[in-house]
Motif scaffolding. Sequence first.
Motif, PDB file in Angstrom:
ATOM      1  N   ALA A  58      16.516  -4.440  14.595  1.00 53.86           N
ATOM      2  CA  ALA A  58      17.862  -4.989  14.477  1.00 53.86           C
ATOM      3  C   ALA A  58      18.775  -4.436  15.565  1.00 53.86           C
ATOM      4  O   ALA A  58      19.572  -5.161  16.155  1.00 53.86           O
ATOM      5  N   SER A  59      18.649  -3.162  15.839  1.00 56.07           N
ATOM      6  CA  SER A  59      19.512  -2.572  16.862  1.00 56.07           C
ATOM      7  C   SER A  59      19.088  -2.982  18.267  1.00 56.07           C
ATOM      8  O   SER A  59      19.873  -2.932  19.195  1.00 56.07           O
ATOM      9  N   ALA A  60      17.850  -3.420  18.441  1.00 61.45           N
ATOM     10  CA  ALA A  60      17.373  -3.848  19.754  1.00 61.45           C
ATOM     11  C   ALA A  60      17.801  -5.280  20.072  1.00 61.45           C
ATOM     12  O   ALA A  60      17.737  -5.699  21.211  1.00 61.45           O
ATOM     13  N   GLY A  61      18.264  -6.036  19.079  1.00 61.22           N
ATOM     14  CA  GLY A  61      18.633  -7.438  19.273  1.00 61.22           C
ATOM     15  C   GLY A  61      19.552  -7.671  20.447  1.00 61.22           C
ATOM     16  O   GLY A  61      19.216  -8.419  21.365  1.00 61.22           O
ATOM     17  N   PRO A  62      20.755  -7.068  20.485  1.00 59.03           N
ATOM     18  CA  PRO A  62      21.654  -7.299  21.621  1.00 59.03           C
ATOM     19  C   PRO A  62      21.061  -6.833  22.941  1.00 59.03           C
ATOM     20  O   PRO A  62      21.267  -7.462  23.971  1.00 59.03           O
ATOM     21  N   ALA A  63      20.310  -5.744  22.916  1.00 57.89           N
ATOM     22  CA  ALA A  63      19.693  -5.243  24.151  1.00 57.89           C
ATOM     23  C   ALA A  63      18.656  -6.227  24.666  1.00 57.89           C
ATOM     24  O   ALA A  63      18.576  -6.478  25.868  1.00 57.89           O
ATOM     25  N   LEU A  64      17.863  -6.799  23.753  1.00 60.52           N
ATOM     26  CA  LEU A  64      16.866  -7.784  24.174  1.00 60.52           C
ATOM     27  C   LEU A  64      17.538  -9.032  24.727  1.00 60.52           C
ATOM     28  O   LEU A  64      17.097  -9.590  25.723  1.00 60.52           O
ATOM     29  N   ALA A  65      18.608  -9.485  24.085  1.00 60.11           N
ATOM     30  CA  ALA A  65      19.330 -10.655  24.568  1.00 60.11           C
ATOM     31  C   ALA A  65      19.927 -10.386  25.948  1.00 60.11           C
ATOM     32  O   ALA A  65      19.891 -11.244  26.831  1.00 60.11           O
ATOM     33  N   GLN A  66      20.470  -9.186  26.138  1.00 59.06           N
ATOM     34  CA  GLN A  66      21.042  -8.814  27.432  1.00 59.06           C
ATOM     35  C   GLN A  66      19.956  -8.776  28.502  1.00 59.06           C
ATOM     36  O   GLN A  66      20.156  -9.219  29.628  1.00 59.06           O
ATOM     37  N   SER A  67      18.780  -8.262  28.139  1.00 56.58           N
ATOM     38  CA  SER A  67      17.657  -8.207  29.066  1.00 56.58           C
ATOM     39  C   SER A  67      17.209  -9.612  29.447  1.00 56.58           C
ATOM     40  O   SER A  67      16.938  -9.886  30.614  1.00 56.58           O
ATOM     41  N   ALA A  68      17.133 -10.516  28.459  1.00 54.68           N
ATOM     42  CA  ALA A  68      16.736 -11.897  28.736  1.00 54.68           C
ATOM     43  C   ALA A  68      17.757 -12.566  29.649  1.00 54.68           C
ATOM     44  O   ALA A  68      17.387 -13.297  30.569  1.00 54.68           O
ATOM     45  N   ALA A  69      19.046 -12.319  29.409  1.00 54.38           N
ATOM     46  CA  ALA A  69      20.088 -12.892  30.263  1.00 54.38           C
ATOM     47  C   ALA A  69      19.978 -12.357  31.690  1.00 54.38           C
ATOM     48  O   ALA A  69      20.149 -13.100  32.654  1.00 54.38           O
ATOM     49  N   SER A  70      19.677 -11.076  31.820  1.00 56.27           N
ATOM     50  CA  SER A  70      19.498 -10.474  33.144  1.00 56.27           C
ATOM     51  C   SER A  70      18.295 -11.100  33.848  1.00 56.27           C
ATOM     52  O   SER A  70      18.359 -11.424  35.039  1.00 56.27           O
ATOM     53  N   ASP A  71      17.203 -11.277  33.112  1.00 58.50           N
ATOM     54  CA  ASP A  71      16.021 -11.941  33.674  1.00 58.50           C
ATOM     55  C   ASP A  71      16.359 -13.377  34.073  1.00 58.50           C
ATOM     56  O   ASP A  71      15.918 -13.870  35.112  1.00 58.50           O
ATOM     57  N   GLY A  72      17.153 -14.048  33.237  1.00 57.15           N
ATOM     58  CA  GLY A  72      17.563 -15.418  33.520  1.00 57.15           C
ATOM     59  C   GLY A  72      18.415 -15.522  34.770  1.00 57.15           C
ATOM     60  O   GLY A  72      18.277 -16.457  35.553  1.00 57.15           O
ATOM     61  N   GLN A  73      19.299 -14.535  34.969  1.00 52.54           N
ATOM     62  CA  GLN A  73      20.123 -14.529  36.174  1.00 52.54           C
ATOM     63  C   GLN A  73      19.242 -14.379  37.408  1.00 52.54           C
ATOM     64  O   GLN A  73      19.434 -15.077  38.411  1.00 52.54           O
ATOM     65  N   LYS A  74      18.273 -13.497  37.332  1.00 49.14           N
ATOM     66  CA  LYS A  74      17.356 -13.317  38.471  1.00 49.14           C
ATOM     67  C   LYS A  74      16.636 -14.633  38.790  1.00 49.14           C
ATOM     68  O   LYS A  74      16.493 -15.001  39.959  1.00 49.14           O
ATOM     69  N   LEU A  75      16.178 -15.325  37.747  1.00 46.83           N
ATOM     70  CA  LEU A  75      15.501 -16.607  37.957  1.00 46.83           C
ATOM     71  C   LEU A  75      16.453 -17.651  38.527  1.00 46.83           C
ATOM     72  O   LEU A  75      16.098 -18.393  39.446  1.00 46.83           O
ATOM     73  N   ALA A  76      17.658 -17.717  37.990  1.00 42.66           N
ATOM     74  CA  ALA A  76      18.638 -18.707  38.440  1.00 42.66           C
ATOM     75  C   ALA A  76      19.009 -18.500  39.906  1.00 42.66           C
ATOM     76  O   ALA A  76      19.220 -19.464  40.643  1.00 42.66           O
ATOM     77  N   PHE A  77      19.085 -17.244  40.331  1.00 37.60           N
ATOM     78  CA  PHE A  77      19.479 -16.922  41.705  1.00 37.60           C
ATOM     79  C   PHE A  77      18.283 -16.876  42.670  1.00 37.60           C
ATOM     80  O   PHE A  77      18.474 -16.810  43.873  1.00 37.60           O
ATOM     81  N   ASP A  78      17.065 -16.908  42.155  1.00 37.12           N
ATOM     82  CA  ASP A  78      15.852 -16.834  42.972  1.00 37.12           C
ATOM     83  C   ASP A  78      15.636 -18.173  43.686  1.00 37.12           C
ATOM     84  O   ASP A  78      15.387 -19.192  43.046  1.00 37.12           O
ATOM     85  N   ARG A  79      15.735 -18.159  44.995  1.00 34.34           N
ATOM     86  CA  ARG A  79      15.604 -19.401  45.780  1.00 34.34           C
ATOM     87  C   ARG A  79      14.206 -20.016  45.694  1.00 34.34           C
ATOM     88  O   ARG A  79      14.024 -21.192  45.990  1.00 34.34           O
TER      89      ARG A  79
END
Length: 111
Positions: free
Chosen positions: A13-34
């Motif tokens: 339960a406490s890892a939930g926000p951290a996992l979501a933040q990690s997924a968003a960070s991974d998503g940003q890398k993918l979105a910005f990856d040419r």
Amino acid sequence: MIAALALTIGVLASAGPALAQSAASDGQKLAFDRGKGNCLTCHVIKGGDLPGTIGPELKNIKSKYPDRNDLVAIVTDETKRNPQTVMPPFGRNRMLTEQEINAVVDFLQTL
């Protein structure tokens, strides 16, 4: 046994926000990856370098698409909703995996 189960549930339960933040960070890398998501080719995204202007600026996404599934569908294959779109069908053409699409959507929802 019950104490261990309670501890495990608490940790998850406490890892939930951290996992979501990690997924968003991974998503940003993918979105910005040419070479992968390449969203910047068509969209202005805060924090992105050398954006294109073919597509709309990506901002206020969560308010524009409150149902996360709509955004997943757009990234997966916008041609189902709009056959005339120039948006690449990232899922249908297997440019991004389902997990990668979900990470990109997690990121987009932070904009």
